[in-house]
Each structure stands twice: as structure tokens, then as C-alpha cells.
Design a protein around this motif. Structure first.
Motif, PDB file in Angstrom:
ATOM      1  N   VAL A 233      -4.446  15.453  -8.573  1.00 42.45           N
ATOM      2  CA  VAL A 233      -4.407  15.940  -7.422  1.00 42.45           C
ATOM      3  C   VAL A 233      -5.094  14.923  -7.261  1.00 42.45           C
ATOM      4  N   THR A 234      -4.925  13.929  -6.740  1.00 41.83           N
ATOM      5  CA  THR A 234      -6.087  13.735  -5.462  1.00 41.83           C
ATOM      6  C   THR A 234      -6.366  13.926  -4.437  1.00 41.83           C
ATOM      7  N   VAL A 235      -7.295  13.837  -3.525  1.00 37.45           N
ATOM      8  CA  VAL A 235      -7.777  14.093  -2.296  1.00 37.45           C
ATOM      9  C   VAL A 235      -8.399  12.871  -1.341  1.00 37.45           C
ATOM     10  N   VAL A 236      -7.895  12.131  -0.899  1.00 37.65           N
ATOM     11  CA  VAL A 236      -7.731  10.851   0.153  1.00 37.65           C
ATOM     12  C   VAL A 236      -8.610  10.819   1.574  1.00 37.65           C
ATOM     13  N   SER A 237     -10.043  10.930   1.395  1.00 36.18           N
ATOM     14  CA  SER A 237     -10.603  11.296   2.285  1.00 36.18           C
ATOM     15  C   SER A 237     -10.956  10.027   3.495  1.00 36.18           C
ATOM     16  N   LEU A 238     -11.050  10.789   4.433  1.00 34.32           N
ATOM     17  CA  LEU A 238     -10.720   9.320   5.860  1.00 34.32           C
ATOM     18  C   LEU A 238     -11.805   9.599   6.369  1.00 34.32           C
ATOM     19  N   ALA A 239     -12.117   8.583   7.251  1.00 29.85           N
ATOM     20  CA  ALA A 239     -13.357   8.663   8.250  1.00 29.85           C
ATOM     21  C   ALA A 239     -12.461   8.883   9.796  1.00 29.85           C
ATOM     22  N   GLU A 240     -11.426   7.844  10.018  1.00 29.05           N
ATOM     23  CA  GLU A 240     -10.264   7.395  10.549  1.00 29.05           C
ATOM     24  C   GLU A 240      -8.936   8.272  10.445  1.00 29.05           C
ATOM     25  N   THR A 241      -8.308   8.265  11.016  1.00 28.97           N
ATOM     26  CA  THR A 241      -6.828   8.930  10.829  1.00 28.97           C
ATOM     27  C   THR A 241      -6.114   7.723  10.329  1.00 28.97           C
ATOM     28  N   ARG A 242      -6.100   6.600  10.665  1.00 32.76           N
ATOM     29  CA  ARG A 242      -5.017   5.505  10.086  1.00 32.76           C
ATOM     30  C   ARG A 242      -6.217   4.672   9.752  1.00 32.76           C
ATOM     31  N   ASP A 243      -7.742   5.362   8.825  1.00 33.38           N
ATOM     32  CA  ASP A 243      -8.472   4.226   8.036  1.00 33.38           C
ATOM     33  C   ASP A 243      -7.685   4.535   6.582  1.00 33.38           C
ATOM     34  N   ILE A 244      -6.784   4.270   6.590  1.00 36.59           N
ATOM     35  CA  ILE A 244      -6.040   4.367   4.679  1.00 36.59           C
ATOM     36  C   ILE A 244      -6.204   3.037   3.924  1.00 36.59           C
ATOM     37  N   PRO A 245      -7.308   3.099   3.119  1.00 35.35           N
ATOM     38  CA  PRO A 245      -8.173   1.789   2.783  1.00 35.35           C
ATOM     39  C   PRO A 245      -6.401   1.095   1.560  1.00 35.35           C
ATOM     40  N   PRO A 246      -6.190   0.113   1.922  1.00 35.65           N
ATOM     41  CA  PRO A 246      -5.025  -0.595   1.245  1.00 35.65           C
ATOM     42  C   PRO A 246      -5.140  -0.450  -0.195  1.00 35.65           C
ATOM     43  N   ALA A 247      -6.049  -0.562  -0.319  1.00 38.99           N
ATOM     44  CA  ALA A 247      -6.243  -0.750  -2.193  1.00 38.99           C
ATOM     45  C   ALA A 247      -5.058   1.175  -2.397  1.00 38.99           C
ATOM     46  N   ILE A 248      -5.646   2.024  -1.564  1.00 39.26           N
ATOM     47  CA  ILE A 248      -5.066   3.352  -2.238  1.00 39.26           C
ATOM     48  C   ILE A 248      -3.988   3.277  -2.032  1.00 39.26           C
ATOM     49  N   LEU A 249      -3.317   2.738  -0.730  1.00 37.23           N
ATOM     50  CA  LEU A 249      -1.669   2.339  -0.183  1.00 37.23           C
ATOM     51  C   LEU A 249      -1.611   2.124  -2.038  1.00 37.23           C
ATOM     52  N   HIS A 250      -1.549   0.088  -2.422  1.00 40.45           N
ATOM     53  CA  HIS A 250      -1.564  -0.043  -3.408  1.00 40.45           C
ATOM     54  C   HIS A 250      -0.536   0.712  -4.438  1.00 40.45           C
ATOM     55  N   ALA A 251      -2.643   1.423  -4.840  1.00 39.26           N
ATOM     56  CA  ALA A 251      -2.062   2.310  -5.759  1.00 39.26           C
ATOM     57  C   ALA A 251      -0.809   2.952  -5.848  1.00 39.26           C
ATOM     58  N   PHE A 252      -0.116   4.190  -4.321  1.00 41.00           N
ATOM     59  CA  PHE A 252       0.946   5.068  -4.298  1.00 41.00           C
ATOM     60  C   PHE A 252       1.788   4.286  -4.490  1.00 41.00           C
ATOM     61  N   LEU A 253       1.811   2.265  -4.622  1.00 44.51           N
ATOM     62  CA  LEU A 253       3.029   1.915  -4.512  1.00 44.51           C
ATOM     63  C   LEU A 253       3.363   1.520  -6.600  1.00 44.51           C
ATOM     64  N   ARG A 254       2.025   1.931  -7.087  1.00 43.06           N
ATOM     65  CA  ARG A 254       2.266   1.181  -8.576  1.00 43.06           C
ATOM     66  C   ARG A 254       2.382   2.392  -9.579  1.00 43.06           C
ATOM     67  N   LEU A 255       2.314   3.622  -8.449  1.00 39.82           N
ATOM     68  CA  LEU A 255       2.002   4.646  -9.461  1.00 39.82           C
ATOM     69  C   LEU A 255       4.059   5.383  -8.914  1.00 39.82           C
ATOM     70  N   GLU A 256       4.289   4.860  -7.694  1.00 42.50           N
ATOM     71  CA  GLU A 256       5.526   5.387  -7.928  1.00 42.50           C
ATOM     72  C   GLU A 256       6.504   4.147  -8.947  1.00 42.50           C
ATOM     73  N   LYS A 257       6.611   3.594  -8.868  1.00 40.19           N
ATOM     74  CA  LYS A 257       7.724   3.088  -9.948  1.00 40.19           C
ATOM     75  C   LYS A 257       7.067   3.887 -10.985  1.00 40.19           C
ATOM     76  N   THR A 258       6.034   4.015 -11.504  1.00 42.55           N
ATOM     77  CA  THR A 258       5.934   4.896 -13.161  1.00 42.55           C
ATOM     78  C   THR A 258       6.436   5.898 -13.231  1.00 42.55           C
ATOM     79  N   GLY A 259       7.029   6.720 -11.708  1.00 40.10           N
ATOM     80  CA  GLY A 259       7.300   8.281 -12.097  1.00 40.10           C
ATOM     81  C   GLY A 259       5.639   9.075 -12.262  1.00 40.10           C
ATOM     82  N   HIS A 260       4.479   8.879 -12.481  1.00 36.57           N
ATOM     83  CA  HIS A 260       3.586   9.719 -12.023  1.00 36.57           C
ATOM     84  C   HIS A 260       2.959   9.838 -10.109  1.00 36.57           C
ATOM     85  N   MET A 261       2.721  10.777 -10.105  1.00 35.03           N
ATOM     86  CA  MET A 261       2.875  10.893  -8.879  1.00 35.03           C
ATOM     87  C   MET A 261       1.934  12.095  -8.684  1.00 35.03           C
ATOM     88  N   PRO A 262       0.157  12.151  -8.014  1.00 31.03           N
ATOM     89  CA  PRO A 262       0.109  13.643  -8.073  1.00 31.03           C
ATOM     90  C   PRO A 262       0.445  14.049  -6.921  1.00 31.03           C
TER      91      PRO A 262
END
Length: 927
Positions: free
Chosen positions: A780-809
Motif C-alpha cells: 500500500v502506498t500513500v502519496v501525500s500532496l500539498a496541492e492537487t496537481r503537485d504530484i512529484p515527477p519522480a513518483i510518476l516515474h516510479a509508477f511507470l517503472r512498476l507498471e512494467k514489472t506488474g507490481h503495483m501497490p
């Protein structure tokens, strides 16, 4: 006369002890007994009554109070915790109740309801209202003994009889318990560390704190010094010439003028309401002290009389909110000073001034106050005289003026027609004048010294606590400069560790390269062994050896005391200099952070317990590396037991470092060794769910985790370590089968994800790798944001990497409103913005993963349904302005709902596949 009548009543009932003292009064002669009591009182004119019946009264009260305490503990289901105290770990276990927003139905629910709400910083934690759930034909049958107690022998017309029985009757299962009784019973049933947690959470809720805990069962009262050690507050300190700055200090160590409020005999005015009015800025009533007008406030106290509470006012630097220009402490004695003379004596010795609330001053009260003639404390009287008693009060006050060195300005009269606002302003003016003049200023530590002299027990004086404190002082007294101490005493964390970490990263990257040159691989291996041999050639410094001895203590209590002392001792001697005024008021207020450069130290990392554990980890890493390479025989290992010591700390609730904050790398051998030892200690209960929280520093993720699960992650960007830390939560055995795991391992990303842009190159790649590691370990992953569009690029990048592995929390996006406490639920447009097709940042992240235009919106990732609760809006943390703000009720309730959702997802198997510790070890190695 009141106490004499109680004694006679007990004699009438045939009380054996009192019957032996006064056998001439036969139990059957009820009316004669009352007459004798009245006659003797009149004949003695009250002069010798206290002397003649003192022992009788004391014996009676002790017996009654002892019975009350045992009955209260039994009523609340706490009698089993009088030998083996309730521990902090007991209170933090995840159980079926953790998923229910339930209301207590019977008194035995009250302690657990209080702890659960206090952990969540819920402003309504003190409410002891019960929702009865009894069927009409299922009402409990009254015991014969209970029915006998209800027989009243007094004449119904006698008003005192009613007072006696309201004083004597204990709560029944369908009678609400006074919140102060619940607090006292729970503290008496808790160990030192749970007491400390209770008091800390109460301070964050802005509740008045227990300072002297009454315990009639064992005939002593306890001064709660240790329980307050963990409270750190920040306030605006006004300097000469109009300059000012924020100051942060422990409430135990900072000195302030102190004002005590006590009741003498009977008072029509409420001390607690008056104190609340004094402490409340403007027209907003702040219920710091529980009082008679609150829900259940009129319920009689059964065991809490004699309790002394403390609260502080701290200035914020805002003229419209600052009632006083400096910190001021306020004390409140529950009960009458005549019945709690020891506590009153203590208050007169530690206070700058004492305010005495009473309706009438009689001869007895005059004698009590006359005995204080040697005191240097200032006294003020707040009177609300009954009709016809004004002259009597004036006569005794005139006698007291020269004795207590007061004048008529020290006597205030407040009746129902008195304007409350003007009266409060007058009290504040008196307090301000006393504080501005030379007056007594004491810290809580100073108060504890006074308590010892009067014979009160101080909780910190136990042998285990003092031994741990001595060991801490042997370490910290050598620390004059933090940087110099790290360089000279924590030698393995310098250049050798940084270079070794860099070599290991390069070596790992070669494993993924096509046909890596063997010569380069051999060179990296040679350099690594060279650095590890250099580390292994060192011996632990004296400070590290002392630390290892402290955490190796066979006494679990002494070990925990030592770790707490180390935290405070290191914070005291190695406080970092802040570049700007701290915004971490109450150590919880989040900062508003933008992108942080992980290659640059934005704030000095304070010396902490984690540095000593890092040193132990490096000794273990170096030794293990040499053993693996055949450079050191396994039989010559010196540090093989270190992971076992660390795993025991993890089991006691200490957060341990997963990613080193100085090198931003994972000491794999150390972490896996620790997890192996954890697996051995947990035996069959080793099924894990890993929950991580990621986000830019200052978005409130650590505070969120602490509030949700009662954890101890460092909060405040300017004062916490930068690494990622993990803490273990136990699932109750009765609930583990239902939840599907035995423990939850919570990981806080700390200051690792700084929000670097994709154009930042290596810095962005480092953040993305760290985010991938943490999310890859997680169910389980909780992504904490200060503003709705403030998703850190590194976290988006991690989502992409993990989607390729099939492991998505399973993931939850949490938007925390850092300003507005009144903001409510998620707005639809916020969801659309978060899930809309990606902007430039996310497109750039996709291009780094070579997915180009094939990149989908976040809604496509991990099958997010916008209509399901994957996105949370958490209201503002504070209700009001720090440092006098309390945590908002809306924040607490929203955090509970998020917690319930996370546990529900885990139970329903939506959190990816749960793992055991051995599987986690392999995952750490792979990632």
C-alpha cells in the motif's frame, strides 16, 4: 461537622474499624448518634474537633478512597493492569476496533475509546458518554449487596444526607464516568512509556496535563516529570529593542512564571471555566481544563480529587492573539485545599501567585491559611459570598492581611451580576503585573525538586530510569560540537562509507549492462574490499560502545529509558541552527516545501540515535562484506549480533533507517540481516503488509502516519533526519487471520523525494530510483500532496517503472490542505485535474521510460476509478493559530476514515499480495 456526620453514619452501619474506635455509639441508635455528634461539636465549638477526630477521619477517608479506587478500576476493566501495567505497544495494536468508529457501550470500553481517540488527536477524546445497547429484558440484575447500599438511614429532610450519598455512591455500569476519573485510572494502570504518550498527545490536543497524580490506594501521590519529558513547544520570544525570534524548548526545562488556582471549601465560581476564559483569546472559548458546563462535567469525581493539572500560554508574535508577552504556566488543583493540603503546600512553593476561590471563610479555613504565614507567594482571593456571610469574610480577611502580606487589591468579588469579560481582563492584568515584576520562575524540573522535598514520589526517580540517564550523560557530555563528534567518534560514516556506497551502486548497475567489461567489474570489487577493510580496521569509539551497552541491557525497561534519554540528550546538545524561524510549532506543523536538492544539505541534519545505529550498521556491513569475499573467517566476526539488537529496537517501536539519509543508499546487508533476526524473533507471526508514505517534505506525511497509527516518525523539515525510516505495528492475534497479516511495516520516505524536475538529470534519476524502491517494497502506498496537481515527477516515474514489472501497490492520493481547517471533502474538479491526461512533467517522465505518446493518464495506471475513494482531501491540521492551536476535529476524523479504508483494502486483498519477512528480504535484494 460534615466529616463527623459521615463517621457517625458509618458507625450506624456497623463499620468494624470505626466501631472499635468509638464503641459507645451503638449502630442501632441512629438518631441518638446524630444528636451526640451535634452535641459534641457544639460543646467543643469546633476547636478540638480536628485533633480529636483527626485519626478517625483519616482512617475513614483512606478506607473509602481505597474502596473507590478499586471499584473504579474494576468498573473500567483496568484491575488486571495493576501488576503488569498496560504498555504503549498494547495500546497501538491493530484490532477489529481499529476499523470501527464505535461508541463505548459499557464502562470497560472507555479506556480503549479514550486511547484510540487520543492517538488520532481527536478533540472529543475526553467525552465519556456511553451508548447503552441493552435489550429491554436484558438489564443486569442488581446484586443484593448493591441494593443494600441504596438503603438510606438518614431523615429524608436532612439535606446533608443527600450530600453524603452523592459523595459516597460509585458509578454503576449505566452511569457515565467523570473524564478526570478515567484519566487518573488509566494513568495508574499504564507503564511509564504509555503515560508519556498519553501526556504528549494530550498536549497536542491542548488539554490540560496531569502534573500530580493522586493515588490513595498506595498512600502516595506521583509528580509526573518523566511523562512530560517528550513535550517540546515553540513560541515567539520578544527580545529587547523590539526584536523577536522563535524559540523552541522542552516544557520540562523552560522556566516561566506560574499561577495556581485552588478552591477553599465551596465556591460558586468554577476555577476551570475561569482558567479557560483567561487562556482563550478573543471570544473563542477554549476548553483546556474540563469543567462543569461540558458534557458530563457535573458528574461527581470519585478518584480524581487531589489531581493537579498544568497548562501553558505561549505567545505567537501576533498582537491580536497574544494575551501575555511571554510563556505563562497555570496550575489547577481539583478538590478542596483542606482535603489536599500536601498538594496545596506544593503549589504555594512553586507558584508566583495563588488565586483562592471560595464563597466563605470560616475559622477552619482561617487556620489553614494562617499556617502559610512564612510563605513568600502572593495570594489573591476570588469571593462569591453567600448572603449574610459578607461580614464574616471581611473579619477573617482583615486578620489575614498582615499574615499573608496582602491588601484589599488582592480580594476580588465575583457574583452572578459581575461582567465576566471585565473580570477576566482584571485577572489577566494582575497576572501580567506579577509576571513583569521580579517573581518566582520555575521549570517543571524545578517543581519536581520541590515535590521531592515534600515527600511526593517523582516518576523519574526509579532505578532503571536513573541508570539509563547516567549512561546517556556519559555519552553526551563529550559532545561539544556535532560535526567534530561525528568526525572523531562516528568514523565509519565519513568518506569511506560514501565512497563504498557509490562503488556498490556502480557495481549493481553493471549487472544490468549488456556484456559488462570484466576488468571494470574486478576493479570495482577491489575498490570496495579496500574500503571495507579500511572500515573493518577501526574499533567502535567509546561513545558507540556505551550506546551498544545501553541497548544491550537485559532489562527491557532500562533499554527503552535509555533510548528516550538519548533522543532528548542529543537534541539538547546538538540542536541545529535554523536558517529561518521554525514553522514546526508543536513539532507537528508542516512546512511548505518546493523542490529540494538532494545533493545539497538544505538543513543541517541533527545528531540523533540513527547516527549511532548507522555506525553499528557500517561495522556489520564491512565485516559481512569481508566474510563474503573470504577475507575474514566467519569465526572471527565481532559484530554479528548487531542486527539482533536492532531488531529488538524495531519490536519496541523505534523507527529504524531503511535508506541512509547521508549517502541516500540502502545498506543491504545490514537491512537484510536485521529482517532475518526479526523473522527469528517473530517465529510464526511473520506475515507482513508494507505500507509506505511518499511525498515532498512539508506535505504532512509523517504527521499523517503518526496520527493514524500512533507512530514516532520525525516531523518538521528543519529538525528531522533525511533518510527513509520504517516502524513495525503489531496486529492483534485475534484479528490477524481476518486482516491477512501479523504485522504492518510502515515506511516514511522522509526528505528523500524533493520534487526535482526531469531536467535535473542525475538528481531526478536518484529521486525516481528511491521512489521506485519504496513503492516496489510496498503493498500500500500513500502519496501525500500539498496541492492537487503537485504530484512529484519522480513518483510518476516510479509508477511507470512498476507498471512494467506488474507490481503495483494499492495507492491512495492524499491532498492535505495546509491552511484551511474548515475545508471539506474532495472537490470533483480536484479529481479531474489529478486524473486528466498528463502535462509536461508526466510526458517527460514517460519519455524517460521510452513510452512516448503511449503514456496514459494516471487514471489508466493501476486501474484507478475516479468514482472510488483513491483520492482524499484532508482538512487543515490546526484549529486556530499555533502555538496555542489544537488539532482540528475535522483533520482527526478524516485521518481515521483514511485509516479505516487502508485496513479495509488490506483485509479485502486489494493491497497486492501480502508477503512474509523472507519474501521481503529477497525483494529488498532485488530492488
Amino acid at each position: 461537622n460534615y466529616f463527623l456526620r459521615i463517621e457517625v453514619e458509618l458507625l450506624v452501619k456497623g463499620h468494624p474499624d470505626l466501631g472499635e474506635v468509638a464503641p459507645e455509639i451503638k449502630p442501632s441508635e441512629r438518631r441518638t448518634a446524630v444528636a451526640i455528634a451535634d452535641l459534641e461539636w457544639r460543646e467543643m465549638e469546633g476547636d478540638d474537633c480536628e485533633f480529636r477526630y483527626g485519626a478517625l477521619t483519616s482512617s475513614f477517608l483512606s478506607t473509602v478512597e481505597r474502596s473507590r479506587l478499586q471499584e473504579m478500576l474494576s468498573l473500567l476493566g483496568l484491575e488486571t493492569y495493576q501488576v503488569q501495567k498496560l504498555s504503549l505497544q498494547d495500546s497501538l495494536q491493530i484490532s477489529f476496533d481499529s476499523m470501527k468508529n464505535w461508541a463505548p457501550q459499557v464502562p470497560k470500553d472507555l479506556p480503549w475509546n479514550f486511547l484510540r481517540k487520543l492517538q488520532a488527536l481527536n478533540a472529543e477524546a475526553r467525552n465519556t458518554t456511553m451508548v447503552l445497547d441493552l435489550l429491554p429484558d436484558a438489564r443486569p440484575v442488581e446484586k443484593e449487596s448493591q441494593m443494600e447500599e441504596e438503603i438510606i438511614y438518614w431523615d429524608p429532610a436532612d439535606d446533608i444526607a443527600a450530600d453524603i450519598y452523592s459523595f459516597s455512591e460509585l458509578p454503576t455500569p449505566d452511569t457515565p464516568v467523570n473524564p478526570l476519573d478515567l484519566l487518573c485510572a488509566l494513568l495508574l494502570s499504564s507503564d511509564s512509556f504509555l503515560q508519556q504518550e498519553i501526556v504528549l498527545k494530550m498536549s497536542l490536543c491542548q488539554f490540560a496535563l496531569p502534573l500530580v497524580l493522586p493515588d490513595s490506594e498506595n498512600h502516595y501521590h506521583t509528580f509526573l516529570l518523566w511523562a512530560m519529558r517528550g513535550i517540546v513547544r515553540t513560541w515567539w520570544s520578544q527580545l529587547p529593542r523590539g526584536l523577536g525570534s522563535f524559540r523552541e524548548d522542552s516544557v520540562v526545562l523552560s522556566r516561566a512564571p506560574t499561577f495556581a488556582f485552588v478552591r477553599m471549601d465551596v465556591s460558586s465560581n468554577s476555577k476551570s471555566q475561569l482558567l479557560n476564559a483567561i487562556l482563550s483569546p478573543g471570544h473563542r472559548q477554549w476548553d483546556c481544563f474540563w469543567h462543569r458546563d461540558l458534557n458530563l462535567g457535573t458528574n461527581p469525581r470519585e478518584i480524581a480529587d487531589g489531581l493537579v493539572e498544568i497548562s501553558w500560554f505561549f505567545p505567537s508574535g501576533r498582537e491580536d492573539l497574544d494575551i501575555f508577552p511571554e510563556p505563562v504556566a497555570f496550575l489547577n488543583l481539583r478538590g478542596d485545599i483542606g482535603s489536599h493540603w500536601l498538594q496545596f503546600k506544593l503549589l504555594t512553593e512553586i507558584s508566583s501567585a495563588v488565586f483562592i476561590l471560595t464563597d466563605n471563610i470560616s475559622k477552619k479555613e482561617y487556620k489553614l491559611l494562617y499556617s502559610m504565614k512564612e510563605s513568600t507567594t502572593k495570594y489573591y482571593f476570588i469571593l462569591s459570598p453567600y448572603r449574610g456571610k459578607r461580614n464574616t469574610n471581611l473579619r477573617f480577611l482583615n486578620k489575614l492581611i498582615p499574615v499573608l502580606k496582602i491588601d484589599h487589591s488582592h480580594v476580588l468579588v465575583k457574583v452572578s451580576s459581575t461582567d465576566s469579560e471585565s473580570f477576566v481582563k482584571r485577572i489577566r492584568a494582575i497576572i501580567g503585573n506579577v509576571a513583569r515584576a521580579p517573581c518566582r520562575r520555575l521549570s517543571v524540573e524545578d517543581m519536581a525538586h520541590a515535590a521531592r522535598k515534600l515527600g511526593l514520589k517523582v516518576d523519574e526517580d526509579c532505578e532503571e530510569c536513573q541508570k539509563a540517564k547516567d549512561r546517556m550523560e556519559r555519552i553526551t557530555r563529550k559532545i561539544k560540537d556535532s560535526d567534530a563528534y561525528r568526525r572523531d567518534e562516528l568514523r565509519l560514516q565519513g568518506d569511506p562509507w560514501k565512497k563504498a556506497a557509490q562503488v556498490e551502486k556502480e557495481f549493481c548497475q553493471l549487472q544490468w549492462a549488456k556484456d559488462p567489461p570484466e576488468k571494470h567489474r574486478a576493479e570495482l570489487r577491489r575498490r570496495l574490499l579496500e574500503l571495507r577493510m579500511q572500515q573493518n580496521g577501526q574499533d567502535p569509539s567509546s561513545g558507540v560502545q556505551e550506546f551498544i551497552s545501553g541497548i544491550s541491557s537485559p532489562s527491557p525497561g532500562e533499554k527503552q529509558y535509555f533510548l528516550r534519554w538519548m533522543e532528548w540528550g542529543l537534541a539538547r546538545v546538538a540542536q541545529p541552527r535554523l536558517r529561518q524561524p521554525p514553522e514546526t510549532l508543536l513539532t507537528l506543523r508542516p512546512k511548505h516545501g518546493g523542490a529540494a536538492d538532494l545533493g545539497e544539505q538544505l538543513w543541517p541534519e541533527p545528531l540523533g540515535v540513527e547516527h549511532f545505529l548507522r555506525e553499528m550498521g557500517q561495522f556489520y556491513e564491512a565485516e559481512s562484506c569481508l566474510v563474503e569475499a573470504g577475507r575474514l573467517p566467519a569465526g572471527q566476526r565481532r559484530f554479528a549480533h548487531f542486527p539482533g539488537l536492532a531488531s529488538e529496537l524495531l519490536l519496541t517501536g523505534l523507527p529504524l533507517e531503511l535508506i541512509d539519509g547521508s549517502t541516500l543508499s540502502t545498506p543491504v546487508r545490514w537491512v537484510t540481516g536485521l529482517l532475518k533476526e526479526l523473522h527469528v524473533r517473530l517465529e510464526r507471526r511473520s506475515r507482513l503488509v508494507v505500507l509506505s508514505a511518499l511525498g515532498v517534505p512539508g506535505t504532512g506525511k509523517s504527521t499523517l502516519l503518526n496520527t493514524m497509527f500512533g507512530l514516532r516518525f520525525a516531523t518538521g523539515r528543519s529538525c528531522g533526519p533525511r533518510g527513509a525510516f520504517m516502524q513495525l505495528i503489531t496486529v492483534a492475534e485475534g484479528f490477524s487471520q481476518d486482516l491477512g497479516c501479523d504485522h504492518i511495516l510502515v515506511i516514511d520516505s522522509g526528505g528523500l523525494i524533493g520534487g526535482a524536475l526531469t531536467s535535473a538529470g542525475d538528481r531526478f534519476e536518484l529521486e525516481a530510483s528511491l521512489a521506485t524502491l519504496l513503492m516496489g517494497l510496498s503493498n500500500v502506498t500513500v502519496v501525500s500532496l500539498a496541492e492537487t496537481r503537485d504530484i512529484p515527477p519522480a513518483i510518476l516515474h516510479a509508477f511507470l517503472r512498476l507498471e512494467k514489472t506488474g507490481h503495483m501497490p494499492n495507492y491512495q492520493f492524499v491532498y492535505q490542505n495546509l491552511h484551511d481547517a474548515s475545508a471539506s471533502g474532495p472537490r470533483p474538479r480536484d479529481k479531474r485535474q489529478l486524473l486528466d491526461p498528463p502535462g509536461d512533467l508526466s510526458r517527460a517522465a514517460a519519455q524517460m521510460e521510452k513510452q512516448g505518446d503511449g503514456f496514459r493518464a494516471l487514471a489508466g495506471l493501476a486501474f484507478c476509478d475516479p468514482e472510488k475513494q483513491h483520492i482524499w482531501h484532508i482538512p487543515g491540521l490546526w484549529h486556530g493559530a499555533p502555538p496555542m492551536a489544537a488539532v482540528s476535529l475535522a483533520y482527526s476524523e478524516a485521518i481515521f476514515e483514511l485509516k479505516r479504508c487502508l485496513l479495509e483494502n488490506i483485509r479485502n486483498g486489494l493491497s497486492n499480495q501480502n508477503k512474509n519477512i523472507q519474501q521481503l528480504i529477497e525483494l529488498v535484494r532485488r530492488l
